[in-house]
Design an enzyme around this catalytic site. Structure first.
Site, PDB file in Angstrom:
ATOM      1  CG  ASP A 164      -1.702  -1.299   1.336  1.00  0.00           C
ATOM      2  OD1 ASP A 164      -2.250  -1.745   0.330  1.00  0.00           O
ATOM      3  OD2 ASP A 164      -1.692  -1.886   2.425  1.00  0.00           O
ATOM      4  CG  HIS A 208      -3.343   0.135  -8.001  1.00  0.00           C
ATOM      5  ND1 HIS A 208      -2.617  -0.974  -8.302  1.00  0.00           N
ATOM      6  CD2 HIS A 208      -3.532   0.789  -9.158  1.00  0.00           C
ATOM      7  CE1 HIS A 208      -2.374  -0.994  -9.596  1.00  0.00           C
ATOM      8  NE2 HIS A 208      -2.924   0.058 -10.136  1.00  0.00           N
TER       9      HIS A 208
HETATM   10  P1  IMP Z   1      -2.353 -12.937   1.700  1.00  0.00           P
HETATM   11  O1  IMP Z   1      -1.464 -12.368   0.661  1.00  0.00           O
HETATM   12  O2  IMP Z   1      -3.819 -12.673   1.448  1.00  0.00           O
HETATM   13  O3  IMP Z   1      -2.077 -14.375   2.008  1.00  0.00           O
HETATM   14  O4  IMP Z   1      -2.048 -12.151   3.076  1.00  0.00           O
HETATM   15  C1  IMP Z   1      -0.822 -12.311   3.766  1.00  0.00           C
HETATM   16  C2  IMP Z   1      -0.411 -11.002   4.437  1.00  0.00           C
HETATM   17  O5  IMP Z   1      -0.008 -10.081   3.444  1.00  0.00           O
HETATM   18  C3  IMP Z   1      -1.525 -10.307   5.221  1.00  0.00           C
HETATM   19  O6  IMP Z   1      -0.974  -9.637   6.320  1.00  0.00           O
HETATM   20  C4  IMP Z   1      -2.067  -9.310   4.221  1.00  0.00           C
HETATM   21  O7  IMP Z   1      -2.723  -8.241   4.848  1.00  0.00           O
HETATM   22  C5  IMP Z   1      -0.784  -8.888   3.544  1.00  0.00           C
HETATM   23  N1  IMP Z   1      -0.959  -8.378   2.177  1.00  0.00           N
HETATM   24  C6  IMP Z   1      -1.062  -9.097   1.063  1.00  0.00           C
HETATM   25  N2  IMP Z   1      -1.139  -8.286   0.006  1.00  0.00           N
HETATM   26  C7  IMP Z   1      -1.056  -7.034   0.455  1.00  0.00           C
HETATM   27  C8  IMP Z   1      -1.045  -5.756  -0.186  1.00  0.00           C
HETATM   28  O8  IMP Z   1      -1.105  -5.609  -1.410  1.00  0.00           O
HETATM   29  N3  IMP Z   1      -0.986  -4.678   0.653  1.00  0.00           N
HETATM   30  C9  IMP Z   1      -0.870  -4.814   2.001  1.00  0.00           C
HETATM   31  N4  IMP Z   1      -0.850  -5.982   2.612  1.00  0.00           N
HETATM   32  C10 IMP Z   1      -0.949  -7.088   1.853  1.00  0.00           C
END
Ligand code: IMP
Length: 437
Positions: A23, A51
């Site tokens: 982000d 985004h």
């Molecule tokens: P997952 O990618 O859904 O398995 O999430 C794993 C971790 O990565 C979690 O803490 C999510 O909030 C974080 N996360 C995954 N993609 C993003 C992103 O694009 N922005 C911020 N956090 C992310």
């Protein structure tokens, strides 16, 4: 009418990576730079990223498709390293078409990209529920289970499988039987019916078939033709499966996996821009040494509108962590920094940046390899004078308040990487371009 922005001159092919926990505002940088490129390539992650881009009075929301799709000269590629949820992808394509953006000629999808299936999303949710306080705090988009099946191989479904009915039927029958054992047996969930899933996903395959190709070969031809490529990394370095704060990370090599995720060798990338917020934020669980779980964090969250694009969750906010930033910049060989959301820090009397950690009584400037060590880190701060002026109308570095310039100089000096772009607002013209060093 704002004058046209003089964009930085970036040599060769360019990679854009987030240097914190996601982000950082990569979308704005990608959108600014895309007009210079012939290809915009996503190489990791899936619909966990997200985004939105504002062009005039139109707003476009992206989770999978590179925002390069808004520029007709640019071919947008979802390369092999991406995990694709066809439901989400088709929804994005429909939305673009309804907004007058043509996708048929300039979107290409790797036949080797893995498919996020309904059972992956359910598995992600059920596993998080079961973990309770130990949960990772995922986006519940099925990312982890899909990458796990990719590494496990025998249960994986790739885009090419969606295009071959016989293969898809055989695989789904076998995989569903095994997934049902897990989902019913461990989580007590209802079983999936492979035949209805087959009908649905065969249909998705038919819709996506015109876009699917061997994207590595496409990019190799592009290199032969001296086409310019912009690589768009999703998520961010501190969420990298190997180099991030494991296990509180995502399931792809979001800082380091460009070559694996595209088939393009690392030496084909000449410029690596690291995108970083002027402070830190994080969603989900995991260590965050400079977190301000207090009025300061609340103020940053409100001023920076720090709520997730994909999940709407309030983001954890805190001071800029230079130790983590220097580590992240080194991991992915950053050649220039883009500092985002500097305007959010206006109105603070003083600001802090973390310059070392104290861990078990020892002071270190090295980012620990182990997240459980990082959990113990007490940040050691350098205090800097803040500024009260709004930055909304600043259009040149020289017009920034002296204390804001000092803040930027402190970052560049510590990380030892020049700043190339500073963003002081969401609009395209609220961007300050720095001369190359
Ligand atoms: P997952 O990618 O859904 O398995 O999430 C794993 C971790 O990565 C979690 O803490 C999510 O909030 C974080 N996360 C995954 N993609 C993003 C992103 O694009 N922005 C911020 N956090 C992310």
């Amino acid at each position: 009418m704002e004058p046209e922005l003089a964009l930085p001159d970036l040599p060769g092919n360019t990679s854009i990576v987030g240097l914190q926990w996601g982000d950082e505002g990569k979308g704005k940088i990608v959108d600014l730079l895309t007009p210079q490129f012939d290809f915009a390539i996503r190489w990791n992650g899936g619909s966990n990223a997200g985004h939105s881009v504002k062009v005039g009075d139109k707003k476009y929301a992206f989770h999978l498709i590179p925002s390069g799709i808004l520029h007709p000269q640019c071919t947008s590629v979802l390369a092999n390293g991406v995990v694709i949820d066809p439901v989400q992808l088709l929804q994005e394509m429909d939305q673009l078409v309804s907004q007058g953006i043509a996708v048929e000629n300039n979107l290409r999808i790797s036949s080797q990209a893995h498919v996020v299936m309904p059972y992956h999303k359910l598995q992600d949710q059920l596993s998080e529920q079961r973990l309770g306080d130990n949960k990772i705090g995922t986006t519940a988009r099925g990312i982890g289970p899909c990458y796990a099946d990719k590494a496990g191989r025998s249960m994986a479904i790739r885009m090419a499988d969606l295009l071959d009915e016989t293969r898809l039927g055989e695989k789904l029958q076998r995989v569903t039987a095994e997934k049902n054992l897990l989902l019913k047996g461990v989580y007590g969930a209802a079983a999936f019916d492979w035949e209805s899933m087959f009908e649905q996903y065969r249909g998705y395959g038919q819709l996506l078939q015109p876009y699917v190709c061997h994207t590595s070969a496409l990019l190799h031809r592009a290199m032969d033709d001296n086409k310019r490529m912009l690589f768009e990394g999703a998520n961010a370095v501190l969420l990298d499966l190997d180099h991030g704060t494991f296990p509180f990370v995502t399931s792809s090599n979001c800082g380091t996996g460009l070559s694996a995720g595209t088939g393009v060798p690392a030496q084909a990338v000449q410029t690596v821009l690291g995108v970083v917020k002027a402070y830190c934020s994080r969603v989900g669980s995991g260590p965050f040494p400079t977190e301000q779980d207090n009025a300061i964090g609340q103020r940053i969250r409100e001023r920076g509108h720090e709520f997730g694009t994909t999940t709407g969750r309030p983001r954890r906010c805190g001071f800029l962590d230079l130790v983590a930033l220097r580590y992240a910049a080194r991991v992915c060989g950053v050649t220039g920094l883009c500092i985002m959301l500097l305007d959010v820090l206006s109105t603070f009397d003083t600001l802090r940046v973390c310059t070392s950690y104290k861990i078990n009584g020892q002071t270190t400037t090295e980012f620990p390899a182990d997240a459980y060590e990082l959990e113990k880190a007490e940040p050691v701060y350098k205090e800097l004078a803040g500024w009260h002026e709004t930055l909304d109308d600043v259009r040149a570095l020289a017009d920034l308040p002296t204390n804001a310039r000092n803040y930027l100089d402190t970052i560049a000096h510590y990380v030892n990487v020049p700043i190339r772009i500073v963003s002081v607002g969401p609009a395209r013209h609220q961007t300050l371009i720095c001369p190359a060093r």
